[in-house]
Design a protein around this motif. Structure first.
Motif, PDB file in Angstrom:
ATOM      1  N   GLN A 187      31.596   5.883  -0.345  1.00 61.07           N
ATOM      2  CA  GLN A 187      32.121   6.097   0.916  1.00 61.07           C
ATOM      3  C   GLN A 187      33.503   6.225   0.401  1.00 61.07           C
ATOM      4  OE1 GLN A 187      31.833   1.375   1.426  1.00 61.07           O
ATOM      5  NE2 GLN A 187      30.203   1.557   2.807  1.00 61.07           N
ATOM      6  N   ALA A 188      33.885   7.365   1.757  1.00 68.15           N
ATOM      7  CA  ALA A 188      35.220   7.919   2.013  1.00 68.15           C
ATOM      8  C   ALA A 188      36.229   7.036   1.905  1.00 68.15           C
ATOM      9  CB  ALA A 188      35.534   8.989   2.708  1.00 68.15           C
ATOM     10  N   LYS A 189      37.478   6.451   1.789  1.00 69.88           N
ATOM     11  CA  LYS A 189      38.982   5.482   2.229  1.00 69.88           C
ATOM     12  C   LYS A 189      40.351   7.026   1.846  1.00 69.88           C
ATOM     13  CE  LYS A 189      41.008   2.373   2.534  1.00 69.88           C
ATOM     14  NZ  LYS A 189      41.394   1.597   4.354  1.00 69.88           N
ATOM     15  N   SER A 190      40.407   6.106   3.624  1.00 66.64           N
ATOM     16  CA  SER A 190      41.493   7.279   3.536  1.00 66.64           C
ATOM     17  C   SER A 190      43.022   6.872   2.882  1.00 66.64           C
ATOM     18  CB  SER A 190      41.747   7.986   5.276  1.00 66.64           C
ATOM     19  OG  SER A 190      40.959   8.425   5.407  1.00 66.64           O
ATOM     20  N   VAL A 191      44.023   7.823   2.534  1.00 65.64           N
ATOM     21  CA  VAL A 191      44.992   6.745   2.096  1.00 65.64           C
ATOM     22  C   VAL A 191      46.262   7.166   2.943  1.00 65.64           C
ATOM     23  CG1 VAL A 191      46.365   5.131   0.465  1.00 65.64           C
ATOM     24  CG2 VAL A 191      43.890   5.213   0.624  1.00 65.64           C
ATOM     25  N   THR A 192      47.028   6.550   2.649  1.00 68.72           N
ATOM     26  CA  THR A 192      48.764   7.696   2.736  1.00 68.72           C
ATOM     27  C   THR A 192      49.042   6.996   2.098  1.00 68.72           C
ATOM     28  OG1 THR A 192      48.553   8.165   4.532  1.00 68.72           O
ATOM     29  CG2 THR A 192      50.780   8.316   4.107  1.00 68.72           C
ATOM     30  N   LEU A 193      50.333   7.684   1.138  1.00 67.21           N
ATOM     31  CA  LEU A 193      50.986   7.235   0.007  1.00 67.21           C
ATOM     32  C   LEU A 193      52.983   8.013   0.392  1.00 67.21           C
ATOM     33  CD1 LEU A 193      51.873   8.583  -3.143  1.00 67.21           C
ATOM     34  CD2 LEU A 193      49.230   8.062  -2.940  1.00 67.21           C
ATOM     35  N   LYS A 194      53.297   7.644  -0.070  1.00 67.68           N
ATOM     36  CA  LYS A 194      55.244   7.644  -0.559  1.00 67.68           C
ATOM     37  C   LYS A 194      55.718   7.711  -1.684  1.00 67.68           C
ATOM     38  CE  LYS A 194      55.957   7.228   4.443  1.00 67.68           C
ATOM     39  NZ  LYS A 194      56.772   6.284   5.942  1.00 67.68           N
ATOM     40  N   LEU A 249      39.794   9.405  -1.179  1.00 65.57           N
ATOM     41  CA  LEU A 249      39.481   8.857  -2.213  1.00 65.57           C
ATOM     42  C   LEU A 249      37.282   8.287  -1.858  1.00 65.57           C
ATOM     43  CD1 LEU A 249      41.809   6.086  -3.541  1.00 65.57           C
ATOM     44  CD2 LEU A 249      41.510   8.456  -4.154  1.00 65.57           C
ATOM     45  N   MET A 250      37.416   9.056  -2.889  1.00 68.02           N
ATOM     46  CA  MET A 250      35.041   8.010  -2.410  1.00 68.02           C
ATOM     47  C   MET A 250      34.875   7.076  -3.580  1.00 68.02           C
ATOM     48  SD  MET A 250      34.262  10.351  -0.847  1.00 68.02           S
ATOM     49  CE  MET A 250      32.811  10.266  -0.372  1.00 68.02           C
ATOM     50  N   VAL A 251      34.902   6.289  -2.744  1.00 70.56           N
ATOM     51  CA  VAL A 251      34.651   4.609  -3.517  1.00 70.56           C
ATOM     52  C   VAL A 251      33.483   4.423  -3.535  1.00 70.56           C
ATOM     53  CG1 VAL A 251      35.290   2.309  -4.115  1.00 70.56           C
ATOM     54  CG2 VAL A 251      37.323   4.687  -2.344  1.00 70.56           C
ATOM     55  N   ARG A 252      33.160   3.829  -5.074  1.00 65.57           N
ATOM     56  CA  ARG A 252      31.770   2.798  -4.954  1.00 65.57           C
ATOM     57  C   ARG A 252      31.805   2.626  -6.249  1.00 65.57           C
ATOM     58  NH1 ARG A 252      26.535   4.598  -8.111  1.00 65.57           N
ATOM     59  NH2 ARG A 252      28.033   6.224  -9.233  1.00 65.57           N
ATOM     60  N   ALA A 253      31.380   1.301  -6.152  1.00 68.17           N
ATOM     61  CA  ALA A 253      31.379   0.277  -7.336  1.00 68.17           C
ATOM     62  C   ALA A 253      30.984   0.253  -8.812  1.00 68.17           C
ATOM     63  CB  ALA A 253      31.345  -1.102  -6.890  1.00 68.17           C
TER      64      ALA A 253
END
Length: 142
Positions: free
Chosen positions: A72-79, A94-98
């Motif tokens: 599953q795709a998870k969008s993340v923004t970081l500074k 991020l492509m996420v899978r347990a």
């Protein structure tokens, strides 16, 4: 007459409650999912991993926790700050899978919402560590 009516009512209530408990005694794991069962009384999660199909459970006591096994795709923004103290904002997906063998641990410690909690934290930590070792120019080029 009312005695027969009460008997009829009692039988129907008993039949209905038995039927309701029967429906609550199983859970379905869909294709592309795995599940573990959490015990509501103790708060512990069992170590058995259930694949797709129909499985038995104790009604009210046990609750299935479902995990999608597809990425599953998870969008993340970081500074972050670079090595030369320039602020940088990065957006990443991020492509996420347990991992299957860690499902009981994930269910116990994080819960089914691991994709919104643990995965972004790990991804952001790795990216910040990489950015802190680069200058602003190196970040733009890479």
């Amino acid at each position: 007459m009312s005695r027969n009516g009460m008997s009829f009512l009692s039988k129907n209530v008993l039949f209905g409650s038995t039927l309701g408990v029967g429906f609550l005694s199983y859970f379905v794991v869909n294709e592309g999912e795995h599940a573990v069962v959490a015990n509501r009384l103790t708060g512990r999660v069992g170590t058995t991993i259930f694949r797709s199909g129909v499985h038995l459970r104790l009604p009210v006591v046990q609750k299935p926790v479902y995990f999608p096994m597809r990425f599953q795709a998870k969008s993340v923004t970081l500074k972050a700050l670079t090595k030369d103290d320039e602020p940088v904002e990065i957006r990443m997906k991020l492509m996420v899978r347990a991992e299957q063998e860690y499902l009981p641990f994930i269910a116990q410690e994080v819960g089914a919402e691991y994709k919104n909690v643990a995965a972004p934290a790990a991804g952001c930590h790795a990216m910040v560590m990489a950015i802190e070792g680069m200058t602003a120019e190196e970040v733009l080029v890479n």
